[in-house]
Design an enzyme around this catalytic site. Structure first.
Site: not given
Length: 542
Positions: A52, A107, A121, A124
């Site tokens: 983040n 990941r 998102h 975004d």
């Protein structure tokens, strides 16, 4: 019309445990070109850097671009200073890179979570109107209807993509999509503007390229680009989103959903008609925006500064409108129509057009400017409070921090995902035994955690250590969690499912012995007698 708090109760937060990110990217540019660049760039990210935090760093480039344009070309009529658009092109490309490597970093460090998707998102959605504002200024659209269209089209694209993911559970990126080709096209526009200057976009097609078949020679180059982007959205992106949702909801083996329909309390998915009605908020958002900004009675187009400020208002209002759909998708809740977010736009849209009804104007130019300032302040405050509430609840439930990760950890050393440790306390009334059972009432966040920062993994470990030390003293209820010795009918706090998962609940001995961690020992015969004595049906003290 659920609000943000509706999705933050324990009933909805529990559904985060079912989270599984699903995305399909069919873009050849992404698969054969950009993917190698993103993988190579991600290899330089330090293992202690949270995903983040990478997203925030990338978004800071967009904020810097917006500030630069507002100061140098705030009238949206462009600039001949090439460094302005070169820096904006670099910032936008940097943002796209950071936006794609944050998932790889998650990941890599084993820190993938539903909050990562919400955070990514959510930013975004803020970038859509801000990036469009920069493009409008680069192409010298000025304070005009085309500039407003340039701001609204990316918002529509983001909204329908989020709506599609809500129903299908998958983020579909087609062969040509906005996050890849759309952003790269915007970068090329900025690079070309840095070379030629904003005045180049004011040339007609015939002046720029000569007579070209199938192209209107009298159109300006900026008009041609806006028309191309709008037609591309209406003929490719929007129909595909509509078709994917329709196919999902009408296919014979209908996907079992855990979210009810709009007018139903069952767990059935909505009908296609109900799903298409969920596009009404963005339709209303656009109509009210046009009614206000393009009204001849409005002063919004008198000087580009007001349109820049209005784009910031759109940024925060649309950010909440779209982010609530993402939140509903992650928590598998009802679709949020968010009509209250349209009220701040409906007031000026009606007030500036009252002269057409034979009434005096209810929003004269001076008050309209003040209203715009007030609306920007309140929309920013509302977005900040909403984002803080959502992130705090997600962090507390998942037992993670938003912008930091534990380091060093096994995931970094051996590429093994970190175990997820989740702590929640629950409380219920005393057991009713043979007289009937009462429904367990779970509370979140725990009362002991009120006013504190979200639980991080190091706090969880310290909490477990203190529980273990209590066990060595033989005090099964020193922490006030699930203590259930054979007291005389005293109310106890029942062990929740999550506490049993991490070993915070156990079964006590004959006299209410504590569990191995000293927390939550369920009493034996004496404890059972105490519970019966404390039952309201037996006349004891609850």
């Amino acid at each position: 019309m659920p609000g943000v708090r509706h999705y933050l109760d324990l009933h909805h937060l529990r559904r985060l445990d079912e989270y599984a990110y699903s995305a399909v990217d069919k873009s050849p540019v992404s698969q054969y070109i950009m993917r190698h660049w993103w993988t190579w760039t991600a290899s330089f990210a330090p293992p202690w850097l949270a995903p983040n935090a990478i997203t925030v760093i990338g978004f800071c480039a967009i904020l810097l671009n917006t500030a630069t344009v507002a100061l140098v070309a705030g009238d949206l009529r462009g600039s001949e200073n090439g460094w302005v658009w070169a820096s904006c092109a670099a910032g936008l490309f940097f943002y796209q890179t950071m936006d794609n490597i944050d998932g790889k970093q998650a990941r890599r460090t084993g820190t993938s979570s539903p909050m990562g998707e919400l955070f990514d998102h959510g930013l975004d959605t803020l970038n859509c109107p801000l990036g469009a504002l920069i493009q409008a200024s680069a192409m010298a659209l000025g304070p005009s209807s085309l500039a407003l269209l340039c701001i609204l089209v990316p918002c529509w694209s983001m909204y329908v993509s989020t709506w599609e993911e809500y129903h299908t559970g998958t983020l579909y990126l087609g062969f040509v999509n906005g996050p890849v080709e759309g952003v790269l096209l915007a970068v090329l526009i900025l690079v070309w503007t840095a070379i030629k200057g904003s005045s180049w976009w004011l040339l007609t097609v015939s002046e720029a390229f000569g007579d070209v078949a199938l192209l209107p020679s009298s159109w300006r180059m900026s008009h041609l680009v806006i028309a191309f982007l709008t037609i591309a959205f209406l003929t490719t992106h929007l129909p595909l989103c509509l078709w994917n949702v329709y196919s999902q909801l009408t296919s014979p083996p209908r996907r079992p959903l855990t979210r009810p329909g709009r007018h139903s309390t069952t767990l059935n998915p909505p009908s296609p008609a109900e799903a298409f009605q969920q596009l009404l908020p963005i339709v209303g958002f656009s109509v009210l925006t046009v009614m206000w900004v393009l009204s001849p009675q409005s002063v919004m187009l008198e000087g580009g500064g007001k349109l820049v400020e209005f784009a910031l208002v759109v940024c925060f209002l649309f950010g909440q409108l779209s982010s609530k759909i993402i939140l509903a998708h992650l928590t598998k809740g009802l679709f949020p129509f968010s009509w209250p977010l349209l009220i701040p736009l409906a007031i000026p849209a009606i007030a500036v057009n009252t002269p057409y009804l034979g009434l005096p104007s209810l929003l004269p130019p001076t008050l309209e400017a003040l209203y715009l300032h007030l609306l920007l302040t309140l929309s920013l405050l509302s977005y900040t409070l909403s984002a803080h509430a959502v992130l705090s609840s997600f962090c507390g439930y998942l037992g993670i921090s938003c912008l930091t990760i534990p380091f060093p950890n096994k995931a970094v050393e051996g590429w093994v995902p970190l175990p997820t440790v989740k702590l929640h306390q629950s409380a219920r009334p005393p057991s009713m035994g043979e007289y009937g059972a009462q429904e367990e009432v779970e509370t979140y966040p725990p009362a002991s955690a009120a006013g504190r920062a979200p639980l991080a993994l190091d706090r969880v470990r310290r909490w477990l250590d203190s529980a273990a030390s209590s066990s060595s003293r033989g005090d099964g209820s020193s922490l006030g969690v699930n203590g259930d010795a054979g007291g005389g009918g005293r109310k106890r706090s029942n062990t929740s499912e999550r506490e049993r998962e991490v070993g915070l609940g156990g079964s006590g001995g004959a006299a209410g012995a504590p569990s191995p961690l000293g927390v939550g020992g369920a009493g034996g015969a004496a404890g059972q007698a105490g519970r019966i004595a404390g039952s309201p049906r037996k006349g004891g003290r609850a």
